[in-house]
Scaffold this motif. Structure first.
Motif, PDB file in Angstrom:
ATOM      1  N   GLU A 141       0.849  -1.200   0.000  1.00  0.00           N
ATOM      2  CA  GLU A 141       0.000   0.000   0.000  1.00  0.00           C
ATOM      3  C   GLU A 141       0.881   1.246   0.000  1.00  0.00           C
ATOM      4  O   GLU A 141       0.825   2.102   0.889  1.00  0.00           O
ATOM      5  N   ALA A 142       1.678   1.354  -1.042  1.00  0.00           N
ATOM      6  CA  ALA A 142       2.743   2.366  -1.078  1.00  0.00           C
ATOM      7  C   ALA A 142       2.225   3.798  -1.063  1.00  0.00           C
ATOM      8  O   ALA A 142       2.968   4.720  -0.708  1.00  0.00           O
ATOM      9  N   THR A 143       0.965   4.021  -1.437  1.00  0.00           N
ATOM     10  CA  THR A 143       0.434   5.381  -1.418  1.00  0.00           C
ATOM     11  C   THR A 143       0.284   5.915   0.011  1.00  0.00           C
ATOM     12  O   THR A 143       0.096   7.119   0.199  1.00  0.00           O
ATOM     13  N   GLU A 144       0.362   5.054   1.013  1.00  0.00           N
ATOM     14  CA  GLU A 144       0.319   5.515   2.404  1.00  0.00           C
ATOM     15  C   GLU A 144       1.600   6.248   2.799  1.00  0.00           C
ATOM     16  O   GLU A 144       1.604   7.056   3.731  1.00  0.00           O
ATOM     17  N   PHE A 145       2.687   5.936   2.095  1.00  0.00           N
ATOM     18  CA  PHE A 145       3.992   6.482   2.451  1.00  0.00           C
ATOM     19  C   PHE A 145       4.212   7.857   1.810  1.00  0.00           C
ATOM     20  O   PHE A 145       3.527   8.237   0.867  1.00  0.00           O
ATOM     21  N   THR A 146       5.216   8.556   2.311  1.00  0.00           N
ATOM     22  CA  THR A 146       5.638   9.816   1.693  1.00  0.00           C
ATOM     23  C   THR A 146       6.831   9.560   0.789  1.00  0.00           C
ATOM     24  O   THR A 146       7.478   8.502   0.855  1.00  0.00           O
ATOM     25  N   TYR A 147       7.129  10.540  -0.029  1.00  0.00           N
ATOM     26  CA  TYR A 147       8.315  10.443  -0.888  1.00  0.00           C
ATOM     27  C   TYR A 147       9.571  10.324  -0.035  1.00  0.00           C
ATOM     28  O   TYR A 147      10.497   9.571  -0.368  1.00  0.00           O
ATOM     29  N   ARG A 148       9.612  11.046   1.083  1.00  0.00           N
ATOM     30  CA  ARG A 148      10.770  10.961   1.982  1.00  0.00           C
ATOM     31  C   ARG A 148      10.904   9.550   2.549  1.00  0.00           C
ATOM     32  O   ARG A 148      12.028   9.030   2.681  1.00  0.00           O
ATOM     33  N   ASP A 149       9.791   8.897   2.894  1.00  0.00           N
ATOM     34  CA  ASP A 149       9.835   7.505   3.362  1.00  0.00           C
ATOM     35  C   ASP A 149      10.518   6.619   2.329  1.00  0.00           C
ATOM     36  O   ASP A 149      11.364   5.783   2.659  1.00  0.00           O
ATOM     37  N   TYR A 150      10.113   6.781   1.078  1.00  0.00           N
ATOM     38  CA  TYR A 150      10.689   5.977  -0.002  1.00  0.00           C
ATOM     39  C   TYR A 150      12.201   6.201  -0.113  1.00  0.00           C
ATOM     40  O   TYR A 150      12.983   5.240  -0.232  1.00  0.00           O
ATOM     41  N   LEU A 151      12.624   7.461  -0.053  1.00  0.00           N
ATOM     42  CA  LEU A 151      14.055   7.767  -0.173  1.00  0.00           C
ATOM     43  C   LEU A 151      14.845   7.164   0.986  1.00  0.00           C
ATOM     44  O   LEU A 151      15.961   6.649   0.784  1.00  0.00           O
TER      45      LEU A 151
END
Length: 398
Positions: A123-133
């Motif tokens: 459910e990747a839309t729960e995360f922020t771009y910073r989380d991904y980085l």
């Protein structure tokens, strides 16, 4: 992998298995099989090499209800599960020479000292771009020469303005794998017909949940809401809403009331619960001192309501008028929803009105992906209706 551990795989598994990019984004409709394929892939990787795997969602309750449970159930299905290999305190499972670590990313700082070969953002839309980085920097575990470290994202494409759509999927170092209900041969005919019926009422919902295409809607039912870290301190009252399910999720929502404001917290969202299972869940979720608080439940299931009442809960049939219920929720002003209520938030973000063939908005919501919202509506509408009736009774007395 031994013959005993072989399992059938589909197109989505094969494309993820062959993927050579560091970031792999799985965009798919509802029940397209992307999460199932990802769980299979990570189990296979763990069996065939010594690797460190991370499985994450934004919150731990949501993770335990979805990817964590899926992987454990799959290990059991394939005869691979050993209870002594599961560490429930630190949330990891040892499989072969590998370790599968489960964690939430509500605090990104806690993973900064970790390293992995594979990371799955469910459910990747729960995360922020910073989380991904931050997670991307954790793909630093030593690897065998023929392997590459990878991060996999799985999601429904609910928002064409999300960071995934805007910042990620067009990059050359990112591979995108699309899927739809057609990739899952195990869906029931009834569920497929439900998906296809969305085309009649809501093109946006049809494209997101049936076809796995990016969505954008201006017909959202609820707009006046915001997420909060925690519910009210010292609420004046708490009530519950319960929507029954089996193939669909059973949803339980707790509503905190203070100064005429309402805050909702998702407490249960699970498929496959019999009434006996549900009663056990209610006993673990609702403490004895709160069992006098009303549970407003789906009135279409009187036998289930009676069984729960006999088990010691103050449960009542809820008011079922959908439009009046929606208006009652909307009349709360700005509704608050706790950030841990991931399924409730996901539902409310995409809950929309039907349209006719000319595109005119109708006063009827699309009946799809609304289980926690139904529970929320049962609670607020029924509570307000009872308060109104009590007020009228007081006026007539005087």
């Amino acid at each position: 992998m031994t013959a005993k551990n072989k399992f059938k795989v589909g197109r989505i598994f094969k494309e993820n298995f062959k993927a050579k990019k560091q970031t792999v984004v799985n965009i798919g409709g509802a029940r397209s099989g992307k999460s199932y394929a990802m769980a299979q892939l990570l189990i296979m990787r763990a069996l065939n090499a010594s690797v460190l795997i991370a499985v994450t969602r934004k919150t731990m309750p949501a993770l335990k209800m979805t990817a964590f449970r899926l992987i454990i159930e799959m290990l059991q299905k394939y005869g691979l599960f050993q209870s002594d290999k599961l560490n429930k305190t630190e949330n990891f499972y040892l499989l072969g020479k590998s370790r599968i670590q489960f964690f939430s990313l509500d605090d990104p700082e806690k993973v900064k000292s970790s390293e992995f070969n594979y990371i799955w953002m469910e459910e990747a839309t729960e995360f922020t771009y910073r989380d991904y980085l931050i997670l991307l920097t954790r793909l630093s575990a030593p690897k065998e020469s023929n392997l590459i470290n990878q991060i996999f994202l799985t999601l429904n494409p609910t928002d064409a303005n999300s960071w995934i759509a805007k910042k990620l999927i067009h990059r050359p170092e990112v591979q995108v794998i699309h899927s739809s209900y057609k990739d899952n041969p195990f869906l029931s005919e009834e569920y497929v017909n439900t998906l296809l019926s969305l085309k009649t009422y809501d093109k946006n919902a049809f494209e997101v949940y049936a076809l796995g295409k990016w969505g954008r809607s201006d017909k959202t039912v609820y707009s006046a809401w915001r997420s909060v870290d925690a519910p009210f301190d010292s609420p004046e009252e708490t009530i519950w809403g319960l929507d029954f399910g089996f193939n669909n999720p059973t949803a339980l929502v707790k509503v905190y009331i203070k100064d005429n404001s309402f805050c909702a917290e998702e407490k249960l969202y699970r498929t496959g619960l019999t009434n006996e299972n549900l009663i056990e869940e209610l006993k673990s979720i609702i403490p004895h001192n709160e069992r006098g608080n009303v549970i407003y439940a789906d009135s279409a299931e009187p036998a289930r309501i009676e069984a729960i009442y006999r088990a010691g809960f103050n449960i009542k049939p809820a008011g079922k008028n959908i439009l009046n219920g929606i208006m009652s929720v909307k009349s709360c002003g700005e509704l608050m929803i706790t950030k841990s209520s991931v399924n409730l938030i996901k539902e409310i973000e995409t809950y929309s009105w039907k349209t006719d063939l000319n595109g005119n908005i109708l006063e009827e919501p699309v009946k799809f992906n609304d289980h926690a919202l139904d529970a929320l509506r049962y609670a607020i509408y029924s509570y307000k209706k009872e308060m109104q009736n009590a007020g009228q009774a007081s006026l007539s007395f005087f």
